[in-house]
Design an enzyme around this catalytic site. Structure first.
Site, short mmCIF file in Angstrom:
data_model
loop_
_atom_site.label_atom_id
_atom_site.label_comp_id
_atom_site.label_asym_id
_atom_site.label_seq_id
_atom_site.Cartn_x
_atom_site.Cartn_y
_atom_site.Cartn_z
N ASP A 1 47.45 -26.83 0.16
CA ASP A 1 46.51 -27.93 0.29
C ASP A 1 46.24 -28.48 -1.12
O ASP A 1 45.97 -27.71 -2.05
CB ASP A 1 45.23 -27.34 0.92
CG ASP A 1 44.22 -28.40 1.24
OD1 ASP A 1 44.23 -29.43 0.55
OD2 ASP A 1 43.43 -28.19 2.18
N LYS B 1 53.45 -47.37 -6.72
CA LYS B 1 52.63 -48.43 -6.17
C LYS B 1 52.25 -48.07 -4.73
O LYS B 1 52.99 -47.30 -4.13
CB LYS B 1 53.35 -49.76 -6.27
CG LYS B 1 54.28 -50.12 -5.10
CD LYS B 1 54.87 -51.45 -5.31
CE LYS B 1 55.05 -52.32 -4.13
NZ LYS B 1 55.42 -51.91 -2.84
N HIS C 1 59.58 -50.52 -9.09
CA HIS C 1 61.03 -50.30 -9.13
C HIS C 1 61.80 -51.58 -9.48
O HIS C 1 62.94 -51.52 -9.93
CB HIS C 1 61.54 -49.68 -7.83
CG HIS C 1 61.74 -50.63 -6.69
ND1 HIS C 1 60.72 -51.04 -5.88
CD2 HIS C 1 62.85 -51.28 -6.25
CE1 HIS C 1 61.21 -51.89 -4.98
NE2 HIS C 1 62.49 -52.06 -5.17
N LYS D 1 65.57 -52.58 -12.11
CA LYS D 1 66.79 -53.24 -11.63
C LYS D 1 67.56 -53.85 -12.79
O LYS D 1 66.97 -54.52 -13.64
CB LYS D 1 66.43 -54.35 -10.62
CG LYS D 1 66.01 -53.83 -9.26
CD LYS D 1 65.73 -55.01 -8.33
CE LYS D 1 65.15 -54.54 -7.03
NZ LYS D 1 66.10 -54.43 -5.94
N GLU E 1 63.73 -61.47 2.96
CA GLU E 1 64.32 -60.31 3.64
C GLU E 1 64.54 -60.68 5.10
O GLU E 1 63.66 -61.26 5.72
CB GLU E 1 63.40 -59.09 3.53
CG GLU E 1 63.29 -58.61 2.10
CD GLU E 1 62.27 -57.50 1.88
OE1 GLU E 1 62.57 -56.55 1.17
OE2 GLU E 1 61.16 -57.60 2.45
N ASP F 1 52.07 -56.28 -1.19
CA ASP F 1 53.29 -55.48 -1.14
C ASP F 1 54.28 -55.88 -2.23
O ASP F 1 54.84 -55.02 -2.91
CB ASP F 1 53.94 -55.64 0.26
CG ASP F 1 55.08 -54.66 0.47
OD1 ASP F 1 55.03 -53.55 -0.07
OD2 ASP F 1 56.04 -55.01 1.21
N HIS G 1 56.02 -56.83 -7.91
CA HIS G 1 57.41 -57.19 -8.26
C HIS G 1 57.53 -58.64 -8.75
O HIS G 1 58.14 -58.91 -9.78
CB HIS G 1 58.33 -57.04 -7.04
CG HIS G 1 58.29 -55.70 -6.37
ND1 HIS G 1 58.00 -54.54 -7.05
CD2 HIS G 1 58.52 -55.33 -5.08
CE1 HIS G 1 58.06 -53.52 -6.21
NE2 HIS G 1 58.36 -53.97 -5.01
N LYS H 1 59.17 -61.60 5.20
CA LYS H 1 60.01 -60.79 6.09
C LYS H 1 60.56 -61.72 7.17
O LYS H 1 59.93 -62.73 7.52
CB LYS H 1 59.15 -59.71 6.76
CG LYS H 1 58.42 -58.79 5.80
CD LYS H 1 59.33 -57.72 5.25
CE LYS H 1 58.58 -56.72 4.38
NZ LYS H 1 59.47 -55.91 3.56
C1 BG6 Z 1 59.06 -52.52 -1.73
C2 BG6 Z 1 58.27 -53.11 -0.59
O1 BG6 Z 1 58.25 -52.31 -2.85
O2 BG6 Z 1 60.13 -53.39 -2.09
C3 BG6 Z 1 59.17 -53.43 0.59
O3 BG6 Z 1 57.26 -52.20 -0.20
C4 BG6 Z 1 60.36 -54.26 0.15
O4 BG6 Z 1 58.43 -54.11 1.62
C5 BG6 Z 1 61.05 -53.60 -1.03
O5 BG6 Z 1 61.24 -54.37 1.24
C6 BG6 Z 1 62.19 -54.46 -1.57
O6 BG6 Z 1 62.85 -53.77 -2.59
P1 BG6 Z 1 64.40 -54.00 -2.86
O7 BG6 Z 1 64.71 -53.19 -4.05
O8 BG6 Z 1 65.11 -53.52 -1.63
O9 BG6 Z 1 64.58 -55.46 -3.05
#
Ligand code: BG6
Length: 467
Positions: free
Chosen positions: A89, A142, A172, A176, A210, A229, A234, A320
């Site tokens: 825990d 995040k 992330h 890239k 996406e 998100d 990003h 999306k």
């Molecule tokens: C994430 C989001 O941080 O990034 C997702 O939570 C999104 O919703 C994703 O799909 C996209 O990342 P990448 O690297 O696939 O473009």
């Protein structure tokens, strides 16, 4: 310690949430790649709820990586030999006592919190009280809060135990290759700087599209929405790299300082500068409220109050269930002052296009003359493509950097907070949300935020390189 390691490197990696989704999808593949490519050779301790065993964790790690193209049983065996497991825990001091024991002689562990932010407080305190935080670094995922006040609270929690230079906030996108290339292209070439300003640039657009929906993450998405998100983190990070001034000096801090100045110059977005959309069918997703008003699409206009960018609109669009999966930046240049030739109908004329994913493409748009009589032209693109097979994934790169203590690709408390200030006005009110058809570019009203006759650039399927 591995021969490639230095005394600044972390000497053990502890990751909380070892049985979770992120570990499965990103962390195990990254660790496997680090063992394979760089000979990572430090103990890796998976932390999770009780009831697991190191054998079960190893099996999960194997399932996570065995379908990768470069799977080699020998490399996996090396990773398996580094794996340990501590179950318990996160609010129980005994869990951290056990961790300290398993850490053994490790003096500079790195703790990766792949867990919900609500657990950061107990974990950070547990690490501090057990002595596991001494000489340690911490990596956090995040979302960094839900808005400015929660982000500030999160930072306070972390700072109670870790100094800012030991905190690695992962976005992330910054790991890239294409995003780094953006920065490189801007500052390694001399031809851009003279035109990279309000005198020559008409507007800058970024679209993150996406084709898929929320992919079973409905409950998570209900708490977040497109702005939290991907826009606050990003996409604002990409804008910062596009718009910042050149750093003065080579230190990491110099780059961070310029980025922070840029974030601080971003004007908070007004509600009338945003269009929120929701794809038809979202409300029937598992975990989504039948009357949900969460946005799966957002288009917004941003202004940056600096001498370089005054009056240049930055348009950001993310969604999306759009027609294509891609992230693309368009930097549209102003038209020539006078039309010497007949260029009617040929717009946009000059631009830079940065395709950040799935391909990495940088191109410049221009007009050239048709062969034959008359001074008529056609648009062409001068294109550089970049694809290196076997490129590091963002997680491999970022985790490696964190282990080496390199903070350059991580976000800092002040920048994260400044970015929240930009989008906060959009999160408070109950702003309208418009339904859109899946497979379209969002609500048609997203054109309403454009000024000076501008229109959205819809990314296209990328033509492949000529053979
Ligand atoms: C994430 C989001 O941080 O990034 C997702 O939570 C999104 O919703 C994703 O799909 C996209 O990342 P990448 O690297 O696939 O473009």
């Amino acid at each position: 310690m591995d021969s490639k390691m230095t005394t600044l490197d972390s000497d053990a990696l502890v990751f909380f949430g070892a049985t979770g989704d992120l570990a499965y999808k990103q962390i195990f593949p990254a660790l496997y790649a680090m063992v394979r490519r760089d000979g990572l050779n430090i103990p890796i301790i998976g932390m999770a709820r009780p009831g697991w065993t190191v054998e079960k964790l190893t099996q999960r790690a194997r399932e996570s990586v065995e379908h990768s193209v470069d799977f080699e049983p020998g490399c996996f065996a090396k990773l398996a030999a580094l794996l340990r497991y501590v179950g318990g825990d996160y609010t129980d001091p005994a869990t951290f006592k056990e961790l300290r024991k398993v850490l053994g002689s490790a003096a500079r562990p790195i703790h990766y919190l792949a867990i919900p932010p609500s657990m950061f407080g107990p974990v950070v305190q547990g690490l501090a009280k057990s002595g596991c935080a001494e000489g340690a670094r911490v990596v956090v995922e995040k979302p960094f809060g839900r808005d400015l006040p929660t982000a500030q609270a999160l930072d306070r929690t972390l700072h109670e135990v870790f100094p800012e230079q030991s905190i690695f906030r992962i976005d992330h996108y910054l790991g890239k290759e294409a995003v780094q290339n953006l920065l490189y292209f801007r500052f390694a070439n001399s031809f851009l700087e003279p035109i990279w300003n309000r005198q020559y640039i008409r507007n800058i657009q970024i679209t993150m599209a996406e084709t898929f929906g929320v992919q079973g993450r409905g409950a998570f998405y209900e708490e977040v929405g497109a702005v939290r998100d991907v826009v606050q983190n990003h996409l604002l990070q990409v804008i910062a790299l596009l718009a910042m001034d050149a750093p003065v000096g080579h230190e990491t801090q110099a780059m961070q300082a310029e980025k922070l100045r840029l974030f601080r110059a971003m004007r908070p977005v007004r509600p009338d500068e945003v269009v929120r959309g929701q794809f038809r069918g979202y409300r029937s997703e598992k975990g989504v409220a039948p009357d949900s008003r969460v946005e799966t699409f957002a288009a917004l206009r941003l202004h940056i109050d600096t001498w370089r960018w005054a009056d240049v609109p930055f348009y950001i669009r993310a969604g999306k269930c759009l027609p294509l999966t891609t992230t693309e930046v368009m930097v549209n240049l102003k038209a020539p002052p006078l039309a010497v030739f007949d260029a009617a109908g040929l717009t946009p004329s000059n631009y830079f296009r940065f395709r950040l994913s799935p391909e990495v493409v940088i191109s410049a748009g221009a007009l050239v003359k048709h062969t034959g009589e008359g001074m008529h032209g056609e648009p062409v693109e001068l294109t550089a493509r970049h694809h290196v097979p076997g490129e590091k994934s963002p997680y491999e790169r970022l985790l490696g950097d964190a282990i080496h203590g390199d903070t350059s690709l991580f976000t800092q408390d002040e920048s994260v907070e400044a970015a929240w200030r930009v989008v906060d006005p959009l999160l408070k009110g109950d702003l309208p949300v418009t339904e859109y058809e899946p497979g379209t570019w969002g609500p048609p009203s997203s054109a309403d935020i454009m000024v000076d006759g501008a229109t959205w650039h819809d990314p296209q399927v990328e033509a492949s390189s000529p053979c």
